[in-house]
Design an enzyme around this catalytic site. Structure first.
Site, PDB file in Angstrom:
ATOM      1  N   CYS A  45      -0.442   4.042   2.187  1.00 44.46           N
ATOM      2  CA  CYS A  45      -0.353   3.823   3.640  1.00 44.46           C
ATOM      3  C   CYS A  45       1.377   3.996   3.943  1.00 44.46           C
ATOM      4  O   CYS A  45       1.591   4.624   4.935  1.00 44.46           O
ATOM      5  CB  CYS A  45      -0.491   2.313   4.012  1.00 44.46           C
ATOM      6  SG  CYS A  45      -2.175   1.864   3.431  1.00 44.46           S
ATOM      7  N   ASP A  46       2.225   3.675   3.242  1.00 38.31           N
ATOM      8  CA  ASP A  46       3.644   3.611   3.579  1.00 38.31           C
ATOM      9  C   ASP A  46       4.609   4.489   2.593  1.00 38.31           C
ATOM     10  O   ASP A  46       5.797   4.650   2.991  1.00 38.31           O
ATOM     11  CB  ASP A  46       4.048   2.072   3.480  1.00 38.31           C
ATOM     12  CG  ASP A  46       3.187   1.175   4.562  1.00 38.31           C
ATOM     13  OD1 ASP A  46       2.906   1.699   5.398  1.00 38.31           O
ATOM     14  OD2 ASP A  46       3.072   0.078   4.089  1.00 38.31           O
ATOM     15  N   CYS A  66       0.892  -1.202   0.088  1.00 38.67           N
ATOM     16  CA  CYS A  66       0.067   0.032   0.156  1.00 38.67           C
ATOM     17  C   CYS A  66       0.936   1.145   0.081  1.00 38.67           C
ATOM     18  O   CYS A  66       1.517   1.801   1.289  1.00 38.67           O
ATOM     19  CB  CYS A  66      -1.049  -0.020   1.185  1.00 38.67           C
ATOM     20  SG  CYS A  66      -1.909   1.463   1.162  1.00 38.67           S
TER      21      CYS A  66
END
Length: 319
Positions: A137-138, A134
């Site tokens: 997300c990261d 992701c």
């Protein structure tokens, strides 16, 4: 055969939030935790984009807090996995681990989606330590670092383009010379000066220094030559698979397998069956959106059980 008012299949932000809201409504939900209690966030490290946590919070800690909050209001949790369902009769029937049977007045499906993985050495061991599925997300954690995106579809192009906001260099690795991505997405990626390309190679191993990712070993499909592409992170972008196999076609899904819901509600094609989280959301796949849909599902269930919800049960015939 044990009977419950509400059963929630799956956890994660969607299942836990549905449990919190339905428990507070005195619906005494039973939550079947699934193979991966807490969902995909239990495999991540720090989460910085969930509202309310100024300094971020670890994924497992956030999930544990949500579970405890649901338990505080009376939600009951059981380890295990829903292996089959029968939604053709009332009450609804759910089988857990092939031998434990339940009936329920309503069921919330929150079984999520699993990122497809490469299945190569080093990959699973380094999730949260340089391997991710992701970018949203990261990506922030790879500011001014080199990253690799594995995949050739639209999602890979989108992930790679997004990562250029943070990374100093993004290398797209794909097993063929041709990409599956749409022409527009390909052109956008090729026009980005930060993106490099390594095509027609097979991924063999995620390399590390024993603690974090250092690169990706690939082999040229034509020459058989092996080499390591040095990088600080590897993003696997070869798609997601909604966890809907156990439903055996009893709920309307799209061509990929994501559950279809009606309009802005969580209602599925089957009366008394509702869905939330990544099992019905192929677009956003964020913790906060999953949590929000879990809230909606619980509120819809409450209205359904009290008889105040209208539903077009013929949707299955229209889709």
């Amino acid at each position: 055969m044990e009977h419950r008012k509400v059963m929630i299949l799956g956890t994660g932000p969607a299942g836990y939030t549905a449990a919190i809201y339905s428990a507070r409504a005195n619906l005494e939900p039973l939550v079947i935790e699934g193979d991966e209690p807490g969902g995909q966030l239990t495999l991540t490290t720090e989460i910085e984009n969930f509202p309310g946590f100024i300094d971020g919070i670890m994924g497992p800690e956030l999930m544990d807090n949500m579970k405890k909050q649901a338990e505080r209001f009376g939600a009951e949790f059981q380890r295990g996995r829903a292996t089959s369902v029968d939604f053709s009769t009332k009450p609804l029937r759910v089988t857990v681990d092939k031998d434990k049977e339940y009936t329920a007045d309503a069921v919330i499906l929150a079984t999520g989606a699993s990122a497809k993985m490469l299945g190569i050495p080093g990959e699973s061991d380094l999730i949260g330590r340089g391997v991710s599925t992701c970018a949203t997300c990261d990506g922030f954690f790879f500011r001014n670092k080199r990253v690799i995106v594995v995949g050739g579809g639209d999602s890979a192009m989108e992930e790679a383009t997004f990562l250029t906001k943070f990374a100093s260099e993004v290398t797209i690795v794909h097993r063929r010379n041709e990409l599956r991505a749409s022409k527009v997405m390909q052109e956008r990626a090729r026009a980005n000066e930060k993106i490099k390309w390594v095509l027609n190679v097979t991924t063999e191993e995620v390399k590390s220094d024993g603690n974090k990712v250092t690169g990706l070993q690939v082999v040229d499909n034509d020459t058989g030559e092996r080499r390591v592409i040095e990088a600080d992170g590897v993003f696997v972008a070869i798609g997601h698979r909604p966890n809907t196999e156990f439903l055996n076609g009893q709920v309307v899904t799209d061509e990929v397998g994501y559950i279809v819901t009606q309009g802005a509600t969580s209602q599925t094609s089957v009366e008394a069956v509702f869905a939330c989280g990544d099992v019905m959301d192929a677009r956003y796949r964020q913790a906060i959106t999953a949590a929000g849909s879990g809230c909606k599902a619980a509120m819809d269930v409450e209205k359904y059980l009290e008889g105040s919800m209208t539903h077009d049960w013929s949707m299955a015939e229209k889709v």
